[in-house]
Design an enzyme around this catalytic site. Structure first.
Site, PDB file in Angstrom:
ATOM      1  N   TYR A  38      43.348 -33.715  17.965  1.00  0.00           N
ATOM      2  CA  TYR A  38      44.263 -34.775  17.891  1.00  0.00           C
ATOM      3  C   TYR A  38      43.975 -35.921  16.945  1.00  0.00           C
ATOM      4  O   TYR A  38      44.799 -36.374  16.147  1.00  0.00           O
ATOM      5  CB  TYR A  38      44.653 -35.172  19.329  1.00  0.00           C
ATOM      6  CG  TYR A  38      45.841 -36.182  19.280  1.00  0.00           C
ATOM      7  CD1 TYR A  38      47.067 -35.870  18.802  1.00  0.00           C
ATOM      8  CD2 TYR A  38      45.513 -37.679  19.552  1.00  0.00           C
ATOM      9  CE1 TYR A  38      48.101 -37.001  18.800  1.00  0.00           C
ATOM     10  CE2 TYR A  38      46.473 -38.563  19.400  1.00  0.00           C
ATOM     11  CZ  TYR A  38      47.706 -38.301  19.213  1.00  0.00           C
ATOM     12  OH  TYR A  38      48.781 -39.122  19.079  1.00  0.00           O
ATOM     13  N   SER A 120      47.856 -50.441  20.306  1.00  0.00           N
ATOM     14  CA  SER A 120      48.945 -49.308  20.058  1.00  0.00           C
ATOM     15  C   SER A 120      50.118 -49.337  21.129  1.00  0.00           C
ATOM     16  O   SER A 120      49.634 -49.504  22.524  1.00  0.00           O
ATOM     17  CB  SER A 120      48.636 -48.081  20.107  1.00  0.00           C
ATOM     18  OG  SER A 120      49.586 -47.160  20.290  1.00  0.00           O
ATOM     19  N   LYS A 267      54.731 -52.052   9.787  1.00  0.00           N
ATOM     20  CA  LYS A 267      53.590 -51.017   9.279  1.00  0.00           C
ATOM     21  C   LYS A 267      54.320 -49.970   8.813  1.00  0.00           C
ATOM     22  O   LYS A 267      55.140 -49.356   9.599  1.00  0.00           O
ATOM     23  CB  LYS A 267      52.719 -50.942  10.384  1.00  0.00           C
ATOM     24  CG  LYS A 267      51.600 -50.015  10.370  1.00  0.00           C
ATOM     25  CD  LYS A 267      50.724 -49.768  11.491  1.00  0.00           C
ATOM     26  CE  LYS A 267      49.624 -48.906  11.134  1.00  0.00           C
ATOM     27  NZ  LYS A 267      49.995 -47.231  11.654  1.00  0.00           N
ATOM     28  N   HIS A 291      50.021 -43.681   7.862  1.00  0.00           N
ATOM     29  CA  HIS A 291      49.727 -43.388   9.259  1.00  0.00           C
ATOM     30  C   HIS A 291      48.470 -42.366   9.318  1.00  0.00           C
ATOM     31  O   HIS A 291      48.294 -41.396   9.900  1.00  0.00           O
ATOM     32  CB  HIS A 291      50.714 -42.504   9.823  1.00  0.00           C
ATOM     33  CG  HIS A 291      51.164 -42.665  11.081  1.00  0.00           C
ATOM     34  ND1 HIS A 291      52.222 -43.998  11.719  1.00  0.00           N
ATOM     35  CD2 HIS A 291      50.495 -42.258  12.371  1.00  0.00           C
ATOM     36  CE1 HIS A 291      52.091 -43.878  13.091  1.00  0.00           C
ATOM     37  NE2 HIS A 291      50.958 -43.061  13.535  1.00  0.00           N
TER      38      HIS A 291
HETATM   39  C1  LIG Z   1      45.081 -40.498  16.911  1.00  0.00           C
HETATM   40  C2  LIG Z   1      45.842 -41.277  16.296  1.00  0.00           C
HETATM   41  C3  LIG Z   1      46.882 -42.066  16.879  1.00  0.00           C
HETATM   42  C4  LIG Z   1      47.624 -43.045  16.018  1.00  0.00           C
HETATM   43  N1  LIG Z   1      48.515 -43.722  16.913  1.00  0.00           N
HETATM   44  C5  LIG Z   1      49.300 -44.743  16.195  1.00  0.00           C
HETATM   45  C6  LIG Z   1      50.103 -45.647  17.005  1.00  0.00           C
HETATM   46  O1  LIG Z   1      50.115 -45.289  18.161  1.00  0.00           O
HETATM   47  N2  LIG Z   1      50.866 -46.474  16.336  1.00  0.00           N
HETATM   48  C7  LIG Z   1      50.768 -46.871  14.879  1.00  0.00           C
HETATM   49  O2  LIG Z   1      51.391 -47.541  14.432  1.00  0.00           O
HETATM   50  N3  LIG Z   1      49.939 -45.882  14.222  1.00  0.00           N
HETATM   51  C8  LIG Z   1      48.998 -45.122  14.879  1.00  0.00           C
HETATM   52  N4  LIG Z   1      48.172 -44.306  14.331  1.00  0.00           N
HETATM   53  C9  LIG Z   1      47.910 -44.538  12.873  1.00  0.00           C
HETATM   54  C10 LIG Z   1      46.767 -45.696  12.591  1.00  0.00           C
HETATM   55  O3  LIG Z   1      47.457 -47.109  12.988  1.00  0.00           O
HETATM   56  C11 LIG Z   1      46.595 -45.967  11.190  1.00  0.00           C
HETATM   57  O4  LIG Z   1      47.496 -46.038  10.321  1.00  0.00           O
HETATM   58  C12 LIG Z   1      45.808 -44.832  10.689  1.00  0.00           C
HETATM   59  O5  LIG Z   1      44.766 -44.142  11.525  1.00  0.00           O
HETATM   60  C13 LIG Z   1      44.912 -45.359   9.222  1.00  0.00           C
HETATM   61  O6  LIG Z   1      44.228 -44.277   8.656  1.00  0.00           O
HETATM   62  P1  LIG Z   1      42.708 -43.740   9.124  1.00  0.00           P
HETATM   63  O7  LIG Z   1      42.535 -43.362  10.213  1.00  0.00           O
HETATM   64  O8  LIG Z   1      42.566 -42.739   7.947  1.00  0.00           O
HETATM   65  O9  LIG Z   1      41.746 -44.944   8.720  1.00  0.00           O
HETATM   66  C14 LIG Z   1      47.385 -43.342  14.892  1.00  0.00           C
HETATM   67  C15 LIG Z   1      46.425 -42.591  14.180  1.00  0.00           C
HETATM   68  C16 LIG Z   1      45.501 -41.743  14.944  1.00  0.00           C
HETATM   69  C17 LIG Z   1      44.312 -40.965  14.108  1.00  0.00           C
END
Ligand SMILES: Cc1cc2nc3c(=O)[nH]c(=O)nc-3n(C[C@H](O)[C@H](O)[C@H](O)COP(=O)(O)O)c2cc1C
Length: 406
Positions: A38, A120, A267, A291
């Site tokens: 996940y 989050s 964002k 994302h």
């Molecule tokens: C498991 C997971 C859950 C995430 N949940 C959210 C979230 O709830 N809200 C959100 O804006 N971004 C969410 N993201 C995106 C992250 O905020 C972020 O944009 C992203 O992880 C950045 O990329 P990186 O993991 O390569 O550094 C999620 C990312 C992952 C890996």
């Protein structure tokens, strides 16, 4: 005895993490397959992820030599306010590592390192608890589907004490779940023989994290998607927390701006026209993001749009995330005009494998990489970073000369 053993085991883990890639490798070994799958998830064929990585390769450094680094110490002390920081702490992320405690682990580590952590909206700890951690004042919301729902949620976020609201725009519908299904993950989690087997293969996680959390805190719920507590994470209704946003248009952002008196950040922006529209709506900052390559495959990397968005949107901070793993990645984004860089998965893997100490360790590693690379570039301050530090072979650009006094 137990505390001593735990400290020793954490120290052993930290000793094996030398960079942000190592923490991912460790998490792959330690976490049950669906849980790792996940966090690790990327959309469809991983083309967005490859775009994120290859965007960094488009730029090469053009270092300066024999500039005294006497003042490098200034860089180190400024950096805490300006460089790598924790990104959104993750909904299921918390469940995996410490279950309902994951967000608190991230928030405490961020406070210790003087870095912002965006909580989050899909997390499993009530926002009111996380807001009590010193410095935890960023909250990310997925807007509920009605104006009344939005108003009630924003009132709750404000009452909790958050000052910076981040509204994520790139989740109108959930992404294709094909890769998640392959790893055995579903939301809600559906009990199956395979899931039980995956859990039994990681007895440490099963006992210390999953069962302990169930015993101490009960079944985790999606706590913060709405003004009231949401569905439990193991439930058919959980999916509803993420639906009902198809009708959103810019009018909803205007509404949020009217309702939210403090700092408002959007964002998930990638299109320069959207960045301009967001600025017209009165936002105080923008996070360029795809994302972490989890939503739409074949999407442009935020780094590729950064120069154009910086050109068209001035006066407000332009922040960025998606794929940042090295100090060199961070420096390239700052040189292209980013005001801030966020990092996602590595901090969550670190929390999963080694708790707060793991998150602090990873933040330190990244910070040290930035410092070392700044020195190798011949620079003493982040303010000296600009396009003249970079060479873009594909554009046939020749680096400009620039006077940097030691
Ligand atoms: C498991 C997971 C859950 C995430 N949940 C959210 C979230 O709830 N809200 C959100 O804006 N971004 C969410 N993201 C995106 C992250 O905020 C972020 O944009 C992203 O992880 C950045 O990329 P990186 O993991 O390569 O550094 C999620 C990312 C992952 C890996």
């Amino acid at each position: 005895m137990k505390g001593w053993f735990q400290r020793l085991s954490t120290q052993n883990k930290l000793a094996s993490i030398h960079n942000l890639h190592d923490v991912e490798r460790l998490a792959r070994r330690k976490l049950p397959r669906p849980i790792f799958g996940y966090i690790d998830h990327v959309a469809e064929d991983g083309r967005t992820q490859r775009a994120n990585l290859s965007a960094f390769d488009e730029y090469h450094f053009c270092p300066k030599r024999l500039l005294t680094l006497r003042k490098l110490i200034c860089t180190l002390s400024c950096m805490a306010n300006a460089t790598p920081c924790l990104s959104v702490s993750l909904p299921w992320g918390s469940a995996r590592f410490r279950l309902t405690r994951g967000d608190l682990v991230l928030a405490r580590a961020a406070a210790k390192r003087n870095l912002p952590m965006i909580m989050s909206g899909s997390s499993l700890v009530p926002m009111e608890e996380v807001a009590k951690v010193e410095g935890a004042d960023w909250f990310q919301a997925y807007l509920p589907g009605t104006p009344e729902g939005i108003e009630a949620l924003l009132a709750r976020i404000q009452r909790a004490g958050f000052k910076k609201l981040v509204v994520t725009l790139d989740y109108p519908v959930p992404p294709n779940p094909d890769n998640l299904r392959r790893s055995g993950f579903s939301s809600p989690l559906e009990p199956s023989l395979r899931l039980a087997f995956d859990g039994l293969m990681r007895p440490g996680w099963l006992c210390n994290t999953f069962l302990r959390t169930l015993w101490k805190h009960g079944m985790p719920h999606f706590e913060n998607n709405h003004a009231a507590r949401g569905a439990p994470v193991i439930s058919r209704e959980a999916a509803r927390d993420f639906s009902g946003r198809r009708h959103f248009d810019w009018g909803y952002l205007d509404l949020v701006r009217r309702l939210w008196p403090d700092t408002l950040i959007v964002k998930g922006v990638l299109n320069p026209d959207d960045a301009v529209r967001a600025q017209q709506a009165g936002v105080d900052g923008i996070i360029l993001s795809n994302h972490g390559a989890r939503q739409l495959d074949c999407t442009i990397s935020p780094l590729q749009v950064l120069p154009e968005i910086k050109r068209r949107v001035s006066d407000i901070p332009i922040m960025i995330d998606s794929g940042f793993r090295r100090g060199t990645d961070v420096i390239k984004a700052l040189a292209l005009g980013a005001d801030f860089v966020f990092v996602g998965r590595p901090f969550n893997y670190a929390a999963a494998c080694a708790g707060q100490a793991g998150v602090e360790h990873v933040a330190d590693l990244l910070q040290r990489e930035v410092e070392r690379n700044m020195a190798l570039l011949g620079l003493t301050s982040l303010s000296q970073l600009d396009r003249t530090c970079l060479y873009q072979p594909t554009a046939g650009e020749v680096p400009q000369s620039k006077n940097i006094s030691g």
